[in-house]
Motif scaffolding. Structure first.
Motif, mmCIF file in Angstrom:
data_model
loop_
_atom_site.group_PDB
_atom_site.id
_atom_site.type_symbol
_atom_site.label_atom_id
_atom_site.label_comp_id
_atom_site.label_asym_id
_atom_site.label_seq_id
_atom_site.Cartn_x
_atom_site.Cartn_y
_atom_site.Cartn_z
ATOM 1 N N GLY A 1 24.336 33.960 43.025
ATOM 2 C CA GLY A 1 24.324 32.702 42.284
ATOM 3 C C GLY A 1 23.597 32.802 40.955
ATOM 4 N N GLY A 2 22.954 33.937 40.704
ATOM 5 C CA GLY A 2 22.188 34.130 39.476
ATOM 6 C C GLY A 2 20.750 33.695 39.656
ATOM 7 N N GLY A 3 19.901 34.213 38.801
ATOM 8 C CA GLY A 3 18.487 33.870 38.868
ATOM 9 C C GLY A 3 17.839 34.018 37.516
ATOM 10 N N LEU A 4 16.693 33.380 37.362
ATOM 11 C CA LEU A 4 15.923 33.462 36.119
ATOM 12 C C LEU A 4 14.459 33.692 36.432
ATOM 13 N N PHE A 5 13.826 34.509 35.615
ATOM 14 C CA PHE A 5 12.379 34.682 35.679
ATOM 15 C C PHE A 5 11.760 33.589 34.823
ATOM 16 N N VAL A 6 10.779 32.892 35.378
ATOM 17 C CA VAL A 6 10.099 31.814 34.667
ATOM 18 C C VAL A 6 8.610 32.167 34.587
ATOM 19 N N PRO A 7 8.102 32.431 33.381
ATOM 20 C CA PRO A 7 6.679 32.734 33.257
ATOM 21 C C PRO A 7 5.837 31.514 33.649
ATOM 22 N N THR A 8 4.888 31.715 34.524
ATOM 23 C CA THR A 8 3.963 30.662 34.935
ATOM 24 C C THR A 8 2.796 31.294 35.676
ATOM 25 N N ARG A 9 1.661 30.665 35.580
ATOM 26 C CA ARG A 9 0.504 31.094 36.365
ATOM 27 C C ARG A 9 0.280 30.156 37.553
ATOM 28 N N ALA A 10 1.112 29.113 37.653
ATOM 29 C CA ALA A 10 0.998 28.177 38.769
ATOM 30 C C ALA A 10 1.389 28.864 40.075
ATOM 31 N N ASP A 11 0.819 28.405 41.162
ATOM 32 C CA ASP A 11 1.054 28.990 42.471
ATOM 33 C C ASP A 11 2.214 28.274 43.143
ATOM 34 N N HIS A 12 3.386 28.879 43.109
ATOM 35 C CA HIS A 12 4.571 28.330 43.767
ATOM 36 C C HIS A 12 4.917 29.239 44.938
ATOM 37 N N PRO A 13 4.857 28.733 46.160
ATOM 38 C CA PRO A 13 5.154 29.581 47.321
ATOM 39 C C PRO A 13 6.628 29.964 47.394
ATOM 40 N N LEU A 14 6.895 31.082 48.031
ATOM 41 C CA LEU A 14 8.272 31.509 48.267
ATOM 42 C C LEU A 14 9.017 30.407 49.018
ATOM 43 N N GLY A 15 10.262 30.177 48.603
ATOM 44 C CA GLY A 15 11.081 29.157 49.226
ATOM 45 C C GLY A 15 10.934 27.777 48.606
ATOM 46 N N ASP A 16 9.941 27.594 47.750
ATOM 47 C CA ASP A 16 9.722 26.311 47.091
ATOM 48 C C ASP A 16 10.931 25.972 46.226
ATOM 49 N N GLU A 17 11.405 24.727 46.271
ATOM 50 C CA GLU A 17 12.501 24.292 45.418
ATOM 51 C C GLU A 17 11.934 23.566 44.209
ATOM 52 N N LEU A 18 12.390 23.968 43.026
ATOM 53 C CA LEU A 18 11.886 23.421 41.779
ATOM 54 C C LEU A 18 13.046 22.985 40.899
ATOM 55 N N PHE A 19 12.742 22.155 39.943
ATOM 56 C CA PHE A 19 13.704 21.712 38.948
ATOM 57 C C PHE A 19 13.374 22.439 37.655
ATOM 58 N N LEU A 20 14.361 23.074 37.053
ATOM 59 C CA LEU A 20 14.166 23.849 35.835
ATOM 60 C C LEU A 20 15.009 23.251 34.715
ATOM 61 N N VAL A 21 14.380 23.074 33.562
ATOM 62 C CA VAL A 21 15.089 22.672 32.353
ATOM 63 C C VAL A 21 15.077 23.901 31.456
ATOM 64 N N VAL A 22 16.250 24.484 31.238
ATOM 65 C CA VAL A 22 16.341 25.743 30.495
ATOM 66 C C VAL A 22 17.086 25.535 29.177
ATOM 67 N N GLN A 23 16.464 26.031 28.115
ATOM 68 C CA GLN A 23 17.094 26.014 26.791
ATOM 69 C C GLN A 23 17.652 27.403 26.534
ATOM 70 N N LEU A 24 18.968 27.503 26.468
ATOM 71 C CA LEU A 24 19.625 28.784 26.222
ATOM 72 C C LEU A 24 19.866 28.964 24.732
ATOM 73 N N PRO A 25 19.935 30.209 24.266
ATOM 74 C CA PRO A 25 20.261 30.442 22.858
ATOM 75 C C PRO A 25 21.625 29.828 22.528
ATOM 76 N N GLU A 26 21.718 29.267 21.357
ATOM 77 C CA GLU A 26 22.969 28.715 20.842
ATOM 78 C C GLU A 26 23.445 27.460 21.577
ATOM 79 N N GLU A 27 22.638 26.910 22.470
ATOM 80 C CA GLU A 27 22.990 25.668 23.160
ATOM 81 C C GLU A 27 22.276 24.513 22.463
ATOM 82 N N PRO A 28 22.976 23.436 22.146
ATOM 83 C CA PRO A 28 22.339 22.317 21.457
ATOM 84 C C PRO A 28 21.361 21.544 22.338
ATOM 85 N N GLN A 29 21.594 21.527 23.650
ATOM 86 C CA GLN A 29 20.732 20.787 24.555
ATOM 87 C C GLN A 29 20.274 21.684 25.699
ATOM 88 N N ALA A 30 19.078 21.371 26.210
ATOM 89 C CA ALA A 30 18.576 22.068 27.383
ATOM 90 C C ALA A 30 19.427 21.695 28.592
#
Length: 114
Positions: A29-58
């Motif tokens: 399904g694809g994956g992304l590395f997200v830099p963070t120092r926060a402690d997120h346990p394995l299996g945790d579900e999160l909401f990600l807002v990603v800004q891609l190159p050349e995309e007008p909106q996140a």
């Protein structure tokens, strides 16, 4: 909810080089590395807002934490988490990422991932 953990993460990938370093095509399904120092346990579900190159909106997507890179990891890798893309829009986001990285996905350049 633990106050040290954010449930909504933001990832600004302003260049194809940054996108290449963060993208994990080998994750189902694809994956992304997200830099963070926060402690997120394995299996945790999160909401990600990603800004891609050349995309007008996140773009919003949900993800599940599938690995963690702690601060001070070997090889000077940045601290962060690996998110497996999920949700209704993950297929469209994965397709857009792979369009942007066409020709680079087979590269052996180092990334923030495995």
């Amino acid at each position: 909810m633990d106050a040290t953990r954010e449930r909504i993460l933001h990832l600004d990938l302003s260049s194809r080089t940054e996108l290449y370093a963060a993208y994990m095509p080998f994750i189902r399904g694809g994956g992304l590395f997200v830099p963070t120092r926060a402690d997120h346990p394995l299996g945790d579900e999160l909401f990600l807002v990603v800004q891609l190159p050349e995309e007008p909106q996140a773009l919003p997507v949900t993800g599940r934490v599938i690995w963690r890179t702690p601060a001070g990891a070997a090889g000077h890798r940045p601290a962060g988490i690996g998110l497996q893309l999920q949700g209704d829009d993950h297929g469209a986001i994965r397709a857009r990422i792979e369009d942007l990285l066409a020709g680079a996905l087979q590269s052996d350049r180092p990334t923030h991932t495995l």
